[in-house]
Design a protein around this motif. Sequence first.
Motif, PDB file in Angstrom:
ATOM      1  N   GLN A  39      33.883  42.060  39.928  1.00 13.99           N
ATOM      2  CA  GLN A  39      34.468  40.732  40.099  1.00 13.99           C
ATOM      3  C   GLN A  39      35.031  40.518  41.498  1.00 13.99           C
ATOM      4  O   GLN A  39      35.398  39.399  41.851  1.00 13.99           O
ATOM      5  CB  GLN A  39      35.543  40.497  39.033  1.00 13.99           C
ATOM      6  CG  GLN A  39      34.974  40.419  37.627  1.00 13.99           C
ATOM      7  CD  GLN A  39      36.017  40.096  36.568  1.00 13.99           C
ATOM      8  OE1 GLN A  39      37.202  39.960  36.857  1.00 13.99           O
ATOM      9  NE2 GLN A  39      35.565  39.977  35.327  1.00 13.99           N
ATOM     10  N   LYS A  50      33.567  36.709  35.145  1.00 12.27           N
ATOM     11  CA  LYS A  50      34.851  36.439  35.795  1.00 12.27           C
ATOM     12  C   LYS A  50      35.670  35.439  34.992  1.00 12.27           C
ATOM     13  O   LYS A  50      35.121  34.658  34.216  1.00 12.27           O
ATOM     14  CB  LYS A  50      34.605  35.859  37.198  1.00 12.27           C
ATOM     15  CG  LYS A  50      34.111  36.839  38.210  1.00 12.27           C
ATOM     16  CD  LYS A  50      33.806  36.130  39.532  1.00 12.27           C
ATOM     17  CE  LYS A  50      33.240  37.105  40.552  1.00 12.27           C
ATOM     18  NZ  LYS A  50      32.735  36.407  41.756  1.00 12.27           N
ATOM     19  N   ILE A  64      39.704  38.665  42.935  1.00 11.74           N
ATOM     20  CA  ILE A  64      38.607  37.923  42.323  1.00 11.74           C
ATOM     21  C   ILE A  64      37.961  37.123  43.461  1.00 11.74           C
ATOM     22  O   ILE A  64      38.643  36.363  44.142  1.00 11.74           O
ATOM     23  CB  ILE A  64      39.077  36.954  41.219  1.00 11.74           C
ATOM     24  CG1 ILE A  64      39.766  37.707  40.077  1.00 11.74           C
ATOM     25  CG2 ILE A  64      37.905  36.130  40.695  1.00 11.74           C
ATOM     26  CD1 ILE A  64      38.842  38.465  39.163  1.00 11.74           C
TER      27      ILE A  64
END
Length: 304
Positions: A39, A50, A64
């Motif tokens: 991610q 995600k 992220i």
Amino acid sequence: MSSKTLISIVGPTAIGKTALAIELAQHFGTEILSADSRQFFSEMEIGTAKPNELELAAVKHHFINSHSVEHLFSTGDFEIQALAVLKEIFEKNDIAVLVGGSGLYVNALLNGLDEMPEIDLSIRDKLNKQFVMEGINVIQKQLAECDPEYFAKVDQNNPQRMIRGLEVFLSTGRKLSSMLSSTKKERPFEVIKIGLNTDRAILYNRINQRVDQMINLGLVQEVKGLMQFKNHNALNTVGYSEIFDYLDHKISLNEAVMAIKQNTRRFAKRQLTWFRRDEEINWFEPGNTNKVIALIGELIIKKG
């Protein structure tokens, strides 16, 4: 005894770690660090499951979409950068949340990494060329023979992990598994470990449903748009390598989907093998958020 606490949420893929992390972060008014090694990459969306836009908006997330598949991002890099992020979070909050199923990255932040030996770059180059010419199976077979302990721990479909273990052995004559010390580095925070797991049949069904959802959301189109990055290590992973095989006309789409499901189930099994060795993890069934919060409260009082 530190007044700062990091809540670490682990478990197999598709078990519900993201949902629990968001609920805990909202309850404690804090932020989330992702320890999911796929991610991190901004180009990979659907195949990495995600958090969606609403979930990302609900709580501030770190790591992220933080890096590109064109650049390597090692466990050592994560340890350094995650500690820096945690320091900033702890200036505002007493609690932070770590979530992810990548055991090596979780371990890097919680326990630290040993100093790794210098690698013969010519060996690395040779292995990378071997991977491109002969595929991952040859690398897997060599590593399984040289360092079966490390081979059993990591994502066997990730060539970066396979090559890393093999290059260490070929450069030093020592197993990488023997260098992953149990000696913990001192951290300026306490850790509470929460694990999620459920009946295997239920977990496998969740995995199968997630893969079907990825296909419906457009995984094939996503992978098609990443063809230029096909040989990058980050893309040689479950959910992407199978679709690349389909796009290369090596297998049918149905065969690719079945392979993703099978390889994901195998990956979940390896994740559980990794985390079950840690006796400090408090295990829960998914959906027991109130019980998790109650235990965290008790442990914070006990530790502090």
